[in-house]
Design a protein around this motif. Sequence first.
Motif, PDB file in Angstrom:
ATOM      1  N   PRO A   1       0.835  -1.211   0.000  1.00 12.11           N
ATOM      2  CA  PRO A   1       0.000   0.000   0.000  1.00 12.11           C
ATOM      3  C   PRO A   1       0.869   1.260   0.000  1.00 12.11           C
ATOM      4  CG  PRO A   1      -0.750  -1.578   1.661  1.00 12.11           C
ATOM      5  CD  PRO A   1       0.559  -2.081   1.150  1.00 12.11           C
ATOM      6  N   GLY A   2       0.470   2.212  -0.802  1.00  7.06           N
ATOM      7  CA  GLY A   2       1.203   3.473  -0.874  1.00  7.06           C
ATOM      8  C   GLY A   2       2.442   3.428  -1.732  1.00  7.06           C
ATOM      9  N   LEU A   3       2.679   2.314  -2.434  1.00  5.58           N
ATOM     10  CA  LEU A   3       3.886   2.203  -3.255  1.00  5.58           C
ATOM     11  C   LEU A   3       3.878   3.216  -4.385  1.00  5.58           C
ATOM     12  CD1 LEU A   3       6.499   0.745  -4.069  1.00  5.58           C
ATOM     13  CD2 LEU A   3       5.083  -0.877  -5.354  1.00  5.58           C
ATOM     14  N   ASP A   4       2.710   3.421  -5.012  1.00  4.47           N
ATOM     15  CA  ASP A   4       2.657   4.351  -6.130  1.00  4.47           C
ATOM     16  C   ASP A   4       2.969   5.777  -5.694  1.00  4.47           C
ATOM     17  OD1 ASP A   4       0.392   4.376  -4.596  1.00  4.47           O
ATOM     18  OD2 ASP A   4      -0.975   4.806  -6.254  1.00  4.47           O
ATOM     19  N   GLN A   5       2.512   6.167  -4.481  1.00  4.51           N
ATOM     20  CA  GLN A   5       2.830   7.514  -4.001  1.00  4.51           C
ATOM     21  C   GLN A   5       4.326   7.670  -3.747  1.00  4.51           C
ATOM     22  OE1 GLN A   5       0.350   5.682  -2.872  1.00  4.51           O
ATOM     23  NE2 GLN A   5      -1.536   6.898  -2.701  1.00  4.51           N
ATOM     24  N   ARG A   6       4.952   6.619  -3.216  1.00  2.00           N
ATOM     25  CA  ARG A   6       6.394   6.694  -2.958  1.00  2.00           C
ATOM     26  C   ARG A   6       7.171   6.806  -4.261  1.00  2.00           C
ATOM     27  NH1 ARG A   6      10.344   5.255   0.847  1.00  2.00           N
ATOM     28  NH2 ARG A   6      12.308   6.003  -0.065  1.00  2.00           N
ATOM     29  N   LEU A   7       6.787   6.035  -5.259  1.00  3.46           N
ATOM     30  CA  LEU A   7       7.470   6.107  -6.548  1.00  3.46           C
ATOM     31  C   LEU A   7       7.241   7.451  -7.220  1.00  3.46           C
ATOM     32  CD1 LEU A   7       6.762   2.504  -7.896  1.00  3.46           C
ATOM     33  CD2 LEU A   7       8.941   3.407  -7.069  1.00  3.46           C
ATOM     34  N   ASP A   8       6.021   7.978  -7.080  1.00  8.54           N
ATOM     35  CA  ASP A   8       5.749   9.303  -7.634  1.00  8.54           C
ATOM     36  C   ASP A   8       6.638  10.364  -6.984  1.00  8.54           C
ATOM     37  OD1 ASP A   8       3.855   8.398  -9.394  1.00  8.54           O
ATOM     38  OD2 ASP A   8       2.152   8.828  -8.085  1.00  8.54           O
ATOM     39  N   ALA A   9       6.840  10.230  -5.681  1.00  8.10           N
ATOM     40  CA  ALA A   9       7.699  11.179  -4.970  1.00  8.10           C
ATOM     41  C   ALA A   9       9.145  11.082  -5.445  1.00  8.10           C
ATOM     42  CB  ALA A   9       7.614  10.931  -3.461  1.00  8.10           C
ATOM     43  N   GLU A  10       9.615   9.861  -5.670  1.00  6.87           N
ATOM     44  CA  GLU A  10      10.983   9.681  -6.158  1.00  6.87           C
ATOM     45  C   GLU A  10      11.139  10.243  -7.567  1.00  6.87           C
ATOM     46  OE1 GLU A  10      13.505   8.728  -4.468  1.00  6.87           O
ATOM     47  OE2 GLU A  10      12.425   8.132  -2.658  1.00  6.87           O
ATOM     48  N   ALA A  11      10.131  10.020  -8.403  1.00  8.47           N
ATOM     49  CA  ALA A  11      10.169  10.582  -9.765  1.00  8.47           C
ATOM     50  C   ALA A  11      10.140  12.098  -9.726  1.00  8.47           C
ATOM     51  CB  ALA A  11       8.996  10.042 -10.587  1.00  8.47           C
ATOM     52  N   GLY A  12       9.328  12.648  -8.826  1.00  7.46           N
ATOM     53  CA  GLY A  12       9.288  14.102  -8.685  1.00  7.46           C
ATOM     54  C   GLY A  12      10.616  14.673  -8.240  1.00  7.46           C
ATOM     55  N   LEU A  13      11.319  13.936  -7.377  1.00 16.62           N
ATOM     56  CA  LEU A  13      12.636  14.384  -6.930  1.00 16.62           C
ATOM     57  C   LEU A  13      13.638  14.391  -8.082  1.00 16.62           C
ATOM     58  CD1 LEU A  13      14.292  15.227  -4.439  1.00 16.62           C
ATOM     59  CD2 LEU A  13      14.851  12.824  -4.105  1.00 16.62           C
ATOM     60  N   ALA A  14      13.571  13.349  -8.924  1.00 11.07           N
ATOM     61  CA  ALA A  14      14.464  13.296 -10.085  1.00 11.07           C
ATOM     62  C   ALA A  14      14.176  14.437 -11.055  1.00 11.07           C
ATOM     63  CB  ALA A  14      14.317  11.949 -10.790  1.00 11.07           C
ATOM     64  N   LEU A  15      12.893  14.730 -11.264  1.00  9.19           N
ATOM     65  CA  LEU A  15      12.533  15.817 -12.171  1.00  9.19           C
ATOM     66  C   LEU A  15      12.876  17.176 -11.578  1.00  9.19           C
ATOM     67  CD1 LEU A  15       9.120  14.408 -13.402  1.00  9.19           C
ATOM     68  CD2 LEU A  15      11.170  14.712 -14.778  1.00  9.19           C
ATOM     69  N   ALA A  16      12.811  17.288 -10.250  1.00  9.25           N
ATOM     70  CA  ALA A  16      13.196  18.544  -9.608  1.00  9.25           C
ATOM     71  C   ALA A  16      14.669  18.847  -9.855  1.00  9.25           C
ATOM     72  CB  ALA A  16      12.911  18.477  -8.108  1.00  9.25           C
TER      73      ALA A  16
END
Length: 221
Positions: free
Chosen positions: A90-105
């Motif tokens: 549970p919550g894996l997609d939110q964690r991956l989205d956060a990591e992707a957002g960090l890479a894009l930042a």
Amino acid sequence: MSILDALREILALGGPVVAILIAMSVVTLAVTLYKLWQFAASGVGRHRVLSQALEAWDAGDEQTARARLAKSHSYLAPLVGVAMDAPDAPGLDQRLDAEAGLALAGLERGFRLLDTVAQLAPLLGLFGTVLGMIEAFRSLQSAGSSVDPSLLAGGIWVALVTTAVGLAVAMPTSMVLSWFESRTARERVFADKALRTVLIPGQAIPLAEDAQPMAATPGHA
């Protein structure tokens, strides 16, 4: 006249405001070159191998997907690999989205500086023009009754130099920033699509242009 001589003449005419604008242009050029190198090193926009891995994963061929992923040089490849190996928690997609957002930042770092230069350079140029006009009219007042029109004309064109320099700095900076932002916007869409493909495989939706129209049958509406 060499470029250095032209710069010295412009500095002499425009004063400290033009010196500030030229310094801003040097910083802008340095940031632009760094971002171009960063985009090239990160493989921004070059996701052909990664896309092949995602297509194989979506089709259920995990072995081929992992083999293609290992050959990808995209900055998103490690994140996609984590998504492939991660348990269904549970919550894996939110964690991956956060990591992707960090890479894009990281790709967007420096955009605020370019935006500040694009907005501030014309205002600095206008400020220098106002200062130059004040100086021109002060000289005109000091001349008294023996007013020389060339004195005012010369002061005005010298004052307008700062506006021209400000626009010359702002316009290319704005164009470069728009190009960078469009690239990162496409990267954000691709990253979201890649993670959703890994987390929910086998749910490919055909594009509208690929859909075949239903042929009309005689006698049916």
